[in-house]
Design a protein around this motif. Structure first.
Motif, mmCIF file in Angstrom:
data_model
loop_
_atom_site.group_PDB
_atom_site.id
_atom_site.type_symbol
_atom_site.label_atom_id
_atom_site.label_comp_id
_atom_site.label_asym_id
_atom_site.label_seq_id
_atom_site.Cartn_x
_atom_site.Cartn_y
_atom_site.Cartn_z
ATOM 1 N N LEU A 48 0.816 -1.208 0.000
ATOM 2 C CA LEU A 48 0.000 0.000 0.000
ATOM 3 C C LEU A 48 0.850 1.259 0.000
ATOM 4 C CD1 LEU A 48 -2.603 -1.189 2.650
ATOM 5 C CD2 LEU A 48 -2.851 -1.192 0.154
ATOM 6 N N ALA A 81 4.103 -0.880 4.173
ATOM 7 C CA ALA A 81 2.727 -1.207 4.560
ATOM 8 C C ALA A 81 2.107 -2.068 3.468
ATOM 9 C CB ALA A 81 1.907 0.067 4.743
ATOM 10 N N ARG A 88 -1.350 -5.126 2.721
ATOM 11 C CA ARG A 88 -2.586 -5.742 3.216
ATOM 12 C C ARG A 88 -2.285 -7.067 3.901
ATOM 13 N NH1 ARG A 88 -7.155 -3.118 2.220
ATOM 14 N NH2 ARG A 88 -7.160 -1.745 0.421
ATOM 15 N N ASP A 89 -2.994 -7.320 4.985
ATOM 16 C CA ASP A 89 -2.881 -8.592 5.692
ATOM 17 C C ASP A 89 -3.605 -9.660 4.869
ATOM 18 O OD1 ASP A 89 -3.456 -10.793 7.621
ATOM 19 O OD2 ASP A 89 -2.604 -9.393 9.071
ATOM 20 N N ALA A 119 -4.238 -3.727 7.449
ATOM 21 C CA ALA A 119 -2.907 -3.650 6.851
ATOM 22 C C ALA A 119 -1.869 -3.957 7.917
ATOM 23 C CB ALA A 119 -2.665 -2.250 6.276
ATOM 24 N N SER A 133 -7.195 4.894 2.806
ATOM 25 C CA SER A 133 -8.257 3.905 2.605
ATOM 26 C C SER A 133 -9.602 4.395 3.146
ATOM 27 C CB SER A 133 -7.880 2.588 3.277
ATOM 28 O OG SER A 133 -7.910 2.740 4.679
#
Length: 117
Positions: free
Chosen positions: A23, A31, A33-34, A43, A79
């Motif tokens: 991201l 950073a 996304r999980d 994140a 986001s």
């Protein structure tokens, strides 16, 4: 310990050896996304240099945590999450499963209702 650790999944993501939905990044942190989200927005923010947990990162270079929080704020706001939660698990007993410092950035959920104080 700093730099990278060959068998660390987050070190491999930072290096670009394992794909992730990145991201944002700065000179100190990345950073992404999980892959197992626990909230509508989830994140992870990891430092570029490997340390096993947030306490170790703070001991090695306290400024890196500030860079991580700044990046977390940037991705949360980008986001659409003005309000969000930051979580840093330290140790297996607290739920840490990857032993590379990381912040969970959780947003867009109304289920975060408990207070700690």
């Amino acid at each position: 310990m700093s730099g990278s650790v060959p068998d660390c999944i987050f070190c491999k993501i930072v290096a670009g050896d394992i794909p992730a939905e990145v991201l944002a990044r700065n000179d100190h942190a990345v950073a992404f996304r999980d892959v197992n989200p626990q909230a509508p927005f989830h994140a992870l923010v990891v430092p570029v240099d490997h340390q096993p947990d947030a306490a170790a990162s703070a001991a090695a270079d306290p400024a890196v945590l500030g860079h991580m929080v700044t990046l977390a704020d940037e991705v949360a706001n980008a986001s659409g999450n003005e309000d969000y939660r930051l979580v840093a698990n330290t140790g297996a007993g607290a739920g840490q499963s990857v032993f590379h410092t990381h912040l969970h950035v959780l947003g867009a959920t109304t289920s975060m209702t408990e207070t700690l104080v």
